[in-house]
Design a protein around this motif. Structure first.
Motif, PDB file in Angstrom:
ATOM      1  N   ALA A 195       0.863  -1.189   0.000  1.00  0.00           N
ATOM      2  CA  ALA A 195       0.000   0.000   0.000  1.00  0.00           C
ATOM      3  C   ALA A 195       0.888   1.224   0.000  1.00  0.00           C
ATOM      4  O   ALA A 195       1.773   1.356   0.844  1.00  0.00           O
ATOM      5  CB  ALA A 195      -0.908  -0.003   1.233  1.00  0.00           C
ATOM      6  N   GLN A 196       0.671   2.123  -0.953  1.00  0.00           N
ATOM      7  CA  GLN A 196       1.568   3.280  -1.051  1.00  0.00           C
ATOM      8  C   GLN A 196       0.836   4.509  -1.546  1.00  0.00           C
ATOM      9  O   GLN A 196      -0.080   4.431  -2.362  1.00  0.00           O
ATOM     10  CB  GLN A 196       2.741   2.970  -1.983  1.00  0.00           C
ATOM     11  CG  GLN A 196       3.852   4.014  -1.901  1.00  0.00           C
ATOM     12  CD  GLN A 196       5.092   3.584  -2.647  1.00  0.00           C
ATOM     13  OE1 GLN A 196       5.027   3.196  -3.794  1.00  0.00           O
ATOM     14  NE2 GLN A 196       6.235   3.660  -1.993  1.00  0.00           N
ATOM     15  N   ASN A 197       1.272   5.651  -1.005  1.00  0.00           N
ATOM     16  CA  ASN A 197       0.821   6.948  -1.504  1.00  0.00           C
ATOM     17  C   ASN A 197       1.928   7.521  -2.377  1.00  0.00           C
ATOM     18  O   ASN A 197       3.099   7.194  -2.214  1.00  0.00           O
ATOM     19  CB  ASN A 197       0.562   7.904  -0.333  1.00  0.00           C
ATOM     20  CG  ASN A 197      -0.478   7.355   0.611  1.00  0.00           C
ATOM     21  OD1 ASN A 197      -1.637   7.271   0.286  1.00  0.00           O
ATOM     22  ND2 ASN A 197      -0.044   6.964   1.802  1.00  0.00           N
ATOM     23  N   ASP A 198       1.578   8.358  -3.314  1.00  0.00           N
ATOM     24  CA  ASP A 198       2.594   9.016  -4.137  1.00  0.00           C
ATOM     25  C   ASP A 198       3.353  10.024  -3.289  1.00  0.00           C
ATOM     26  O   ASP A 198       2.770  10.927  -2.692  1.00  0.00           O
ATOM     27  CB  ASP A 198       1.951   9.727  -5.327  1.00  0.00           C
ATOM     28  CG  ASP A 198       1.301   8.742  -6.279  1.00  0.00           C
ATOM     29  OD1 ASP A 198       1.869   7.655  -6.463  1.00  0.00           O
ATOM     30  OD2 ASP A 198       0.226   9.065  -6.810  1.00  0.00           O
ATOM     31  N   THR A 199       4.662   9.862  -3.203  1.00  0.00           N
ATOM     32  CA  THR A 199       5.486  10.749  -2.382  1.00  0.00           C
ATOM     33  C   THR A 199       6.575  11.387  -3.233  1.00  0.00           C
ATOM     34  O   THR A 199       6.828  10.980  -4.361  1.00  0.00           O
ATOM     35  CB  THR A 199       6.146   9.972  -1.227  1.00  0.00           C
ATOM     36  OG1 THR A 199       6.931   8.901  -1.778  1.00  0.00           O
ATOM     37  CG2 THR A 199       5.098   9.388  -0.294  1.00  0.00           C
ATOM     38  N   ALA A 200       7.247  12.403  -2.670  1.00  0.00           N
ATOM     39  CA  ALA A 200       8.289  13.114  -3.406  1.00  0.00           C
ATOM     40  C   ALA A 200       9.503  12.243  -3.661  1.00  0.00           C
ATOM     41  O   ALA A 200      10.193  12.393  -4.650  1.00  0.00           O
ATOM     42  CB  ALA A 200       8.695  14.359  -2.627  1.00  0.00           C
ATOM     43  N   ALA A 201       9.789  11.323  -2.754  1.00  0.00           N
ATOM     44  CA  ALA A 201      10.956  10.462  -2.908  1.00  0.00           C
ATOM     45  C   ALA A 201      10.565   9.037  -2.554  1.00  0.00           C
ATOM     46  O   ALA A 201       9.774   8.806  -1.645  1.00  0.00           O
ATOM     47  CB  ALA A 201      12.092  10.943  -1.995  1.00  0.00           C
ATOM     48  N   ALA A 202      11.110   8.082  -3.293  1.00  0.00           N
ATOM     49  CA  ALA A 202      10.766   6.685  -3.069  1.00  0.00           C
ATOM     50  C   ALA A 202      12.022   5.836  -3.099  1.00  0.00           C
ATOM     51  O   ALA A 202      13.069   6.242  -3.625  1.00  0.00           O
ATOM     52  CB  ALA A 202       9.780   6.213  -4.136  1.00  0.00           C
ATOM     53  N   VAL A 203      11.931   4.640  -2.520  1.00  0.00           N
ATOM     54  CA  VAL A 203      13.061   3.717  -2.511  1.00  0.00           C
ATOM     55  C   VAL A 203      13.515   3.453  -3.949  1.00  0.00           C
ATOM     56  O   VAL A 203      12.704   3.194  -4.840  1.00  0.00           O
ATOM     57  CB  VAL A 203      12.672   2.397  -1.825  1.00  0.00           C
ATOM     58  CG1 VAL A 203      13.756   1.345  -2.036  1.00  0.00           C
ATOM     59  CG2 VAL A 203      12.453   2.625  -0.343  1.00  0.00           C
ATOM     60  N   GLY A 204      14.830   3.549  -4.157  1.00  0.00           N
ATOM     61  CA  GLY A 204      15.401   3.352  -5.483  1.00  0.00           C
ATOM     62  C   GLY A 204      15.756   4.643  -6.187  1.00  0.00           C
ATOM     63  O   GLY A 204      16.583   4.641  -7.106  1.00  0.00           O
ATOM     64  N   ASP A 205      15.141   5.768  -5.781  1.00  0.00           N
ATOM     65  CA  ASP A 205      15.468   7.057  -6.394  1.00  0.00           C
ATOM     66  C   ASP A 205      16.922   7.429  -6.093  1.00  0.00           C
ATOM     67  O   ASP A 205      17.428   7.169  -4.992  1.00  0.00           O
ATOM     68  CB  ASP A 205      14.562   8.169  -5.857  1.00  0.00           C
ATOM     69  CG  ASP A 205      13.133   8.052  -6.368  1.00  0.00           C
ATOM     70  OD1 ASP A 205      12.855   7.142  -7.170  1.00  0.00           O
ATOM     71  OD2 ASP A 205      12.295   8.867  -5.961  1.00  0.00           O
ATOM     72  N   ILE A 206      17.593   8.031  -7.070  1.00  0.00           N
ATOM     73  CA  ILE A 206      18.978   8.483  -6.895  1.00  0.00           C
ATOM     74  C   ILE A 206      18.988  10.005  -6.952  1.00  0.00           C
ATOM     75  O   ILE A 206      18.530  10.600  -7.936  1.00  0.00           O
ATOM     76  CB  ILE A 206      19.897   7.889  -7.970  1.00  0.00           C
ATOM     77  CG1 ILE A 206      19.921   6.362  -7.853  1.00  0.00           C
ATOM     78  CG2 ILE A 206      21.314   8.456  -7.859  1.00  0.00           C
ATOM     79  CD1 ILE A 206      20.722   5.662  -8.941  1.00  0.00           C
ATOM     80  N   CYS A 207      19.496  10.621  -5.895  1.00  0.00           N
ATOM     81  CA  CYS A 207      19.408  12.080  -5.749  1.00  0.00           C
ATOM     82  C   CYS A 207      20.748  12.662  -5.299  1.00  0.00           C
ATOM     83  O   CYS A 207      21.627  11.958  -4.789  1.00  0.00           O
ATOM     84  CB  CYS A 207      18.352  12.448  -4.702  1.00  0.00           C
ATOM     85  SG  CYS A 207      16.768  11.618  -4.893  1.00  0.00           S
ATOM     86  N   ILE A 208      20.864  13.972  -5.476  1.00  0.00           N
ATOM     87  CA  ILE A 208      21.985  14.711  -4.899  1.00  0.00           C
ATOM     88  C   ILE A 208      21.472  15.372  -3.620  1.00  0.00           C
ATOM     89  O   ILE A 208      20.570  16.213  -3.664  1.00  0.00           O
ATOM     90  CB  ILE A 208      22.517  15.775  -5.863  1.00  0.00           C
ATOM     91  CG1 ILE A 208      23.039  15.112  -7.138  1.00  0.00           C
ATOM     92  CG2 ILE A 208      23.642  16.588  -5.194  1.00  0.00           C
ATOM     93  CD1 ILE A 208      23.470  16.095  -8.210  1.00  0.00           C
ATOM     94  N   GLY A 209      22.012  14.957  -2.492  1.00  0.00           N
ATOM     95  CA  GLY A 209      21.603  15.513  -1.214  1.00  0.00           C
ATOM     96  C   GLY A 209      22.708  16.332  -0.589  1.00  0.00           C
ATOM     97  O   GLY A 209      23.849  16.329  -1.061  1.00  0.00           O
ATOM     98  N   LYS A 210      22.360  17.049   0.474  1.00  0.00           N
ATOM     99  CA  LYS A 210      23.342  17.865   1.183  1.00  0.00           C
ATOM    100  C   LYS A 210      23.473  17.356   2.616  1.00  0.00           C
ATOM    101  O   LYS A 210      22.471  17.084   3.278  1.00  0.00           O
ATOM    102  CB  LYS A 210      22.928  19.340   1.191  1.00  0.00           C
ATOM    103  CG  LYS A 210      23.914  20.255   1.914  1.00  0.00           C
ATOM    104  CD  LYS A 210      23.526  21.718   1.778  1.00  0.00           C
ATOM    105  CE  LYS A 210      23.783  22.218   0.373  1.00  0.00           C
ATOM    106  NZ  LYS A 210      23.574  23.691   0.267  1.00  0.00           N
TER     107      LYS A 210
END
Length: 402
Positions: free
Chosen positions: A31-46
């Motif tokens: 069960a999942q809601n649409d979120t800004a970030a999800a498992v597997g996403d690759i991002c540049i973080g600080k």
């Protein structure tokens, strides 16, 4: 099992549900809601801060979405905005992949060990201390394992990347789909690394597939015969991958009888959140998750013991073991699990029950083990934590947080 098995993808009470069902039993659920970030996403973080006490860094992925990165994984190769000196510092920009969803009070976890999963293979960056060569699922038969390890094309890919052949490869008549997928994933990962240094902080360089695509790919192909959805956008997204994998896909369009009612989804989900689970024999389970562990109690209930109580208790325990294996997977229960089976006088039957539980848990796609019996007669099980339990996914509180 595939004779009656189906994957259903639908929306209910604001959540998108992916369900693997067989007969009247849910085998796996998401069960999942649409979120800004999800498992597997690759991002540049600080890097927001470093905590030496817990040997971790807190990484901001933007919009104050904080994540947790173990310092042992913070390799300097992924620091993008300065020349690396071997230490991670507040303000550094790092390339990370979301590896774990937030669970209860824990932040989402990220890793620098980037990897891209496909239906048949996983391609990732090589890491220090990791095994070289081609890793193959132990659930494949020995001849297939040997075949994939000997593949020259796979060896060429594994010379540059970490490569894992998944259990679903057993359904292939030819290795060509696997090779094409491995090459495509390797190309995608190479492209991500190439563009990372030119992208701004908080950029998302790779969006993982929608959760329902991964759900279909991760389900054992011999467990279902078709995928059914009443969501046109899901049908459109799945059409091509299902066609390539020869998976029947159907768009359900009966407005008089909604899909969730046809398969009594609400009732089945309720059964997966109830503490008490009835067995066909008249016995029942009581499943109680706590902060530290999950306890499961097996009871004789309405079952008639007959003349041979030991035989009856053993039969109920085997039935309970089968139902426990189903519910661990369906409810996505993880961590330490203690099972209080009905006491058996025979040590041989107690040992046989432990071995039977081990056999059942081998069928779980998530690593799960039956360890031993404690001095008090409790069976110790463990199941790897990879996502929140189904109850957490369905909870109203989690819905607000995401």
């Amino acid at each position: 099992m595939a004779q009656n098995g189906k994957i259903l993808i639908l929306k209910l009470q604001g959540r998108r549900l992916s369900l693997l069902i067989n007969g009247n039993q849910i085998l796996s659920a998401r069960a999942q809601n649409d979120t800004a970030a999800a498992v597997g996403d690759i991002c540049i973080g600080k890097v927001q801060s470093i905590s030496p006490n817990i040997n971790a860094a807190f990484i901001d992925l933007g919009k104050k979405y904080l994540t947790f990165l173990p310092i042992t994984e913070a390799t300097s190769a992924f620091v993008l905005n300065r020349k690396p000196d071997g230490r991670l510092k507040a303000g550094d920009e790092v390339l990370v992949q979301i590896a774990k969803e937030p669970m209860k009070t824990k932040l989402a976890g990220v890793t620098t060990g980037l990897s891209l999963p496909g239906q048949y293979v996983v391609v990732g960056l090589k890491q220090k201390g990791a095994k070289d060569g081609i890793q193959v699922s132990a659930k494949l038969d020995a001849s297939r394992q040997a075949h994939f390890r000997a593949s020259q094309k796979l060896k060429e890919i594994s010379a540059h990347f970490r490569l894992i052949v998944r259990t679903n490869a057993e359904t292939l008549d030819s290795e060509e789909p696997l090779l094409a997928e491995a090459e495509a994933l390797a190309d995608t990962l190479t492209h991500i690394l190439k563009i990372a240094s030119s992208r701004t902080c908080y950029s998302c360089l790779y969006r993982n597939k929608p959760d329902y695509v991964s759900f279909v790919e991760n389900a054992y192909r011999n467990e279902y015969e078709e995928v059914i959805t009443d969501l046109p956008e899901v049908y459109d997204t799945l059409s091509e991958p299902c066609k390539e994998a020869d998976i029947p896909l159907r768009l359900y369009e009966d407005s008089l009888l909604p899909l969730y009612k046809l398969y009594a989804v609400e009732q089945r989900l309720q059964e997966l959140t109830d503490k008490k689970v009835w067995l066909k024999s008249g016995g029942y389970l009581v499943i109680e998750p706590t902060e530290a562990l999950i306890s499961i109690d097996v009871n004789t209930g309405k079952c008639e013991s007959g003349k041979d109580k030991e035989e009856t208790f053993y039969r109920i325990n085997r039935e309970a073991a089968e139902m426990i294996a189903v519910h661990l997977r369906a409810r996505n229960l993880s961590g330490m699990i203690l099972v209080d089976f009905i006491n058996l006088k025979s040590r041989e039957r107690e040992t046989a029950l432990l071995e039977y539980m081990r056999t059942l848990l081998k069928k779980d796609p998530i690593p799960a083990r039956a360890l031993d019996m404690t001095a008090l007669g409790l069976m110790e099980l463990t199941r790897k934590k990879v996502a929140p339990s189904l109850a957490e996914q369905l909870s109203a509180e989690r819905n607000r947080l995401t």
